[in-house]
Write a protein that holds these residues in place. Structure first.
Motif, PDB file in Angstrom:
ATOM      1  N   GLN A 172      53.497 136.947 -60.734  1.00 57.15           N
ATOM      2  CA  GLN A 172      52.076 135.861 -60.571  1.00 57.15           C
ATOM      3  C   GLN A 172      52.764 135.489 -59.676  1.00 57.15           C
ATOM      4  OE1 GLN A 172      49.458 138.496 -61.989  1.00 57.15           O
ATOM      5  NE2 GLN A 172      48.415 137.048 -60.101  1.00 57.15           N
ATOM      6  N   CYS A 173      51.711 135.837 -58.626  1.00 57.64           N
ATOM      7  CA  CYS A 173      51.432 134.643 -57.453  1.00 57.64           C
ATOM      8  C   CYS A 173      49.931 133.811 -57.855  1.00 57.64           C
ATOM      9  CB  CYS A 173      50.867 135.476 -56.231  1.00 57.64           C
ATOM     10  SG  CYS A 173      50.213 134.440 -54.338  1.00 57.64           S
ATOM     11  N   VAL A 174      50.512 132.942 -58.226  1.00 62.48           N
ATOM     12  CA  VAL A 174      49.510 131.931 -59.097  1.00 62.48           C
ATOM     13  C   VAL A 174      48.384 131.099 -58.175  1.00 62.48           C
ATOM     14  CG1 VAL A 174      49.048 129.794 -60.285  1.00 62.48           C
ATOM     15  CG2 VAL A 174      50.645 131.631 -61.059  1.00 62.48           C
ATOM     16  N   GLN A 175      48.574 130.663 -56.943  1.00 62.13           N
ATOM     17  CA  GLN A 175      47.756 129.688 -55.609  1.00 62.13           C
ATOM     18  C   GLN A 175      48.439 130.095 -54.675  1.00 62.13           C
ATOM     19  OE1 GLN A 175      45.123 128.041 -56.832  1.00 62.13           O
ATOM     20  NE2 GLN A 175      45.191 127.252 -54.572  1.00 62.13           N
ATOM     21  N   LEU A 176      47.378 130.632 -53.577  1.00 63.01           N
ATOM     22  CA  LEU A 176      47.574 130.402 -52.183  1.00 63.01           C
ATOM     23  C   LEU A 176      46.605 129.379 -51.868  1.00 63.01           C
ATOM     24  CD1 LEU A 176      48.074 133.874 -51.044  1.00 63.01           C
ATOM     25  CD2 LEU A 176      50.365 132.301 -51.560  1.00 63.01           C
ATOM     26  N   THR A 177      47.720 128.021 -51.106  1.00 64.88           N
ATOM     27  CA  THR A 177      46.492 127.520 -50.016  1.00 64.88           C
ATOM     28  C   THR A 177      46.613 127.569 -48.758  1.00 64.88           C
ATOM     29  OG1 THR A 177      46.496 125.770 -51.873  1.00 64.88           O
ATOM     30  CG2 THR A 177      46.267 125.393 -49.942  1.00 64.88           C
ATOM     31  N   GLY A 178      45.482 127.873 -47.813  1.00 62.25           N
ATOM     32  CA  GLY A 178      46.070 127.497 -46.205  1.00 62.25           C
ATOM     33  C   GLY A 178      45.265 127.157 -45.810  1.00 62.25           C
ATOM     34  N   ILE A 179      45.836 125.954 -44.861  1.00 64.19           N
ATOM     35  CA  ILE A 179      45.713 124.842 -43.963  1.00 64.19           C
ATOM     36  C   ILE A 179      45.583 125.303 -42.735  1.00 64.19           C
ATOM     37  CG2 ILE A 179      45.926 121.945 -43.532  1.00 64.19           C
ATOM     38  CD1 ILE A 179      47.482 122.822 -46.425  1.00 64.19           C
ATOM     39  N   PHE A 180      44.566 124.922 -41.909  1.00 63.97           N
ATOM     40  CA  PHE A 180      44.530 125.832 -40.439  1.00 63.97           C
ATOM     41  C   PHE A 180      44.514 124.340 -39.545  1.00 63.97           C
ATOM     42  CE2 PHE A 180      43.884 129.007 -43.141  1.00 63.97           C
ATOM     43  CZ  PHE A 180      44.311 130.346 -42.607  1.00 63.97           C
ATOM     44  N   ASN A 181      44.497 124.237 -38.322  1.00 62.54           N
ATOM     45  CA  ASN A 181      44.560 123.774 -37.409  1.00 62.54           C
ATOM     46  C   ASN A 181      43.663 124.637 -35.966  1.00 62.54           C
ATOM     47  OD1 ASN A 181      44.618 121.470 -35.363  1.00 62.54           O
ATOM     48  ND2 ASN A 181      46.699 121.766 -34.380  1.00 62.54           N
ATOM     49  N   THR A 182      41.983 123.491 -36.623  1.00 66.77           N
ATOM     50  CA  THR A 182      40.856 124.049 -36.093  1.00 66.77           C
ATOM     51  C   THR A 182      40.613 122.881 -35.570  1.00 66.77           C
ATOM     52  OG1 THR A 182      39.855 123.955 -38.445  1.00 66.77           O
ATOM     53  CG2 THR A 182      41.221 125.741 -37.882  1.00 66.77           C
ATOM     54  N   LYS A 183      39.196 123.032 -34.705  1.00 70.93           N
ATOM     55  CA  LYS A 183      38.265 122.253 -34.386  1.00 70.93           C
ATOM     56  C   LYS A 183      36.673 121.722 -35.730  1.00 70.93           C
ATOM     57  CE  LYS A 183      36.772 124.108 -30.599  1.00 70.93           C
ATOM     58  NZ  LYS A 183      35.935 124.552 -29.482  1.00 70.93           N
ATOM     59  N   ASP A 184      36.290 121.060 -35.891  1.00 71.56           N
ATOM     60  CA  ASP A 184      35.858 120.417 -36.559  1.00 71.56           C
ATOM     61  C   ASP A 184      34.531 121.111 -36.576  1.00 71.56           C
ATOM     62  OD1 ASP A 184      37.494 117.908 -36.637  1.00 71.56           O
ATOM     63  OD2 ASP A 184      35.238 116.505 -35.750  1.00 71.56           O
ATOM     64  N   ASP A 185      33.873 122.121 -36.087  1.00 67.47           N
ATOM     65  CA  ASP A 185      33.219 123.207 -36.413  1.00 67.47           C
ATOM     66  C   ASP A 185      33.293 124.441 -36.766  1.00 67.47           C
ATOM     67  OD1 ASP A 185      34.124 123.821 -33.584  1.00 67.47           O
ATOM     68  OD2 ASP A 185      31.593 124.191 -32.767  1.00 67.47           O
ATOM     69  N   TYR A 186      34.427 124.283 -36.892  1.00 70.44           N
ATOM     70  CA  TYR A 186      35.230 125.806 -37.247  1.00 70.44           C
ATOM     71  C   TYR A 186      34.988 126.046 -38.796  1.00 70.44           C
ATOM     72  CZ  TYR A 186      38.231 130.236 -37.638  1.00 70.44           C
ATOM     73  OH  TYR A 186      38.148 131.692 -36.938  1.00 70.44           O
ATOM     74  N   THR A 187      34.649 127.157 -38.734  1.00 69.54           N
ATOM     75  CA  THR A 187      33.866 127.862 -40.107  1.00 69.54           C
ATOM     76  C   THR A 187      34.982 129.322 -40.861  1.00 69.54           C
ATOM     77  OG1 THR A 187      32.029 128.999 -39.782  1.00 69.54           O
ATOM     78  CG2 THR A 187      31.788 126.277 -40.311  1.00 69.54           C
ATOM     79  N   LYS A 188      35.134 129.955 -40.359  1.00 72.95           N
ATOM     80  CA  LYS A 188      35.858 131.324 -40.773  1.00 72.95           C
ATOM     81  C   LYS A 188      37.679 131.274 -41.392  1.00 72.95           C
ATOM     82  CE  LYS A 188      32.918 134.347 -37.180  1.00 72.95           C
ATOM     83  NZ  LYS A 188      33.145 135.079 -35.810  1.00 72.95           N
TER      84      LYS A 188
END
Length: 378
Positions: free
Chosen positions: A315-331
């Motif tokens: 099983q894939c239990v958990q994925l966590t994605g961290i993205f290098n974005t500007k403060d106002d990015y929401t997608k």
């Protein structure tokens, strides 16, 4: 009628070829190699196995190697061992014993021992012995480990001595050929050591063919499952990259119980793919491409963690994605869908997971994405 006759002859030849292939013994040459010396001997062993055209040889290693000479050699699973007609084992000599890598692999064969899965199968051994000190002790230790399984040990005997160059140290023993890898007086393995290895392979093939079909083969379903899984990756055109090397004092993965923990960034071909901050240095499509590259790195590390057999992933239990974005990015979720979709494409329902996605003002090595993953494995 002429075309029909030609077609009949072709089909007949194909049938004969298939029957002949089934009559051959299938021999695994299973190695652990540090610097390539054991692998060089393995190639000669395989050459000897196939010399009389009554057996086929398949070289595999017990664990993934970062050595450029060895990185493309497939990794064997414990479960596939009973599917062969014979196994030639090769290892470096470690302090008068088999190598740590080979020992760790053999330590996983308890279930095979319990079920007598290797009982009656022929085995032979060969080693890369450094200076040669302790080679007989190491070979004997190898024999001891395999005879516990009830394997039929095939010695090298006294062969090839009439033509061997006795003016230089050579790795000849009756228990199996060795190469004195650290002696730099001549190229190692020497021509004579290679010839001895070929003779050992040739002799072993005769025994494997003679004993073919005299012992039960088990665990075929497991190896077929693994093969089918790799075929699925091929059909989906999913190519896993080489496992990225750690950039600091840490491991590519850590296993705790049945859980494997992995962190990766968008490294591709030794460089960060599409580096920088979303909306400043890179656009959304570039970050999505980087996310796919990152997840492929995660899967590559996962494959190493399960010894090359991704069918062991429960099983894939958990994925966590961290993205290098500007403060106002929401997608952020749209970007992370690339990794989630790839995981489900590879593992089906076993790939469905819990997920967290967030933005950061910066990410190490200027990657636009980092993925943390947790998998449950067998």
């Amino acid at each position: 009628m002429k075309k029909l006759g030609s077609l009949f002859v072709l089909l007949l030849l194909l049938q004969i070829t298939n029957i002949m292939a089934q009559d051959k013994a299938k021999v695994l040459v299973l190695i652990h190699s540090d610097n390539g010396g054991t692998y060089e001997l393995a190639k000669e062993i395989a050459k000897g196995i196939e010399s009389d055209k009554n057996a086929t040889a398949i070289i595999k290693q017990v664990k993934i190697s970062q050595n450029q000479k060895l990185k493309d050699i497939p990794v064997a699973t414990v479960e596939e061992l009973p599917t062969y007609d014979g196994i030639a084992f090769g290892s470096p000599v470690y302090f008068g014993n088999i190598s740590t890598g080979m020992s760790e692999f053999l330590s996983k064969t308890v279930n095979l021992w319990t079920n007598h899965s290797l009982e009656g199968m022929p085995a032979t051994v060969f080693m890369s012995a450094g200076s040669g000190a302790g080679k007989e002790l190491a070979l004997q230790a190898f024999w001891n480990s395999l005879t516990v399984h009830g394997m039929v040990m095939v010695s090298n005997g006294i062969r090839g001595t009439e033509s061997i160059n006795k003016a230089i140290p050579q790795g000849n023993t009756v228990l199996g050929v060795t190469s004195m890898a650290s002696l730099k007086d001549v190229e190692r393995p020497t021509k004579d050591e290679r010839n001895l290895a070929e003779l050992q392979g040739k002799n072993f093939a005769k025994v494997a063919l003679a004993l073919k079909g005299t012992f039960a083969k088990k665990a075929i379903a497991t190896i077929e499952k693994s093969i089918n899984f790799n075929e699925t990756l091929k059909q989906k055109n999913i190519v896993l990259p080489q496992v990225p090397k750690p950039a600091g004092n840490y491991k590519p993965f850590v296993r705790s119980g049945n859980l494997v923990f992995i962190n990766q960034v968008a490294l591709k071909d030794g460089k960060i793919l599409n580096p920088g901050k979303l909306g400043v240095d890179v656009n959304e499509q570039q970050v999505k491409d980087a996310t796919k590259a990152t997840m492929l790195n995660v899967l590559s590390v996962l494959k190493e963690a399960v010894g090359g057999d991704l069918s062991k992933v429960k099983q894939c239990v958990q994925l966590t994605g961290i993205f290098n974005t500007k403060d106002d990015y929401t997608k952020h979720a749209d970007l992370m869908n690339i990794a989630s979709d790839l995981t489900v494409e590879v593992f089906g329902d076993k790939g469905k997971h819990a997920r967290a996605t967030l933005g950061a003002s910066s990410i190490p090595v200027n990657s636009s994405v980092e993925i943390q993953a947790v998998f449950e494995v067998e």
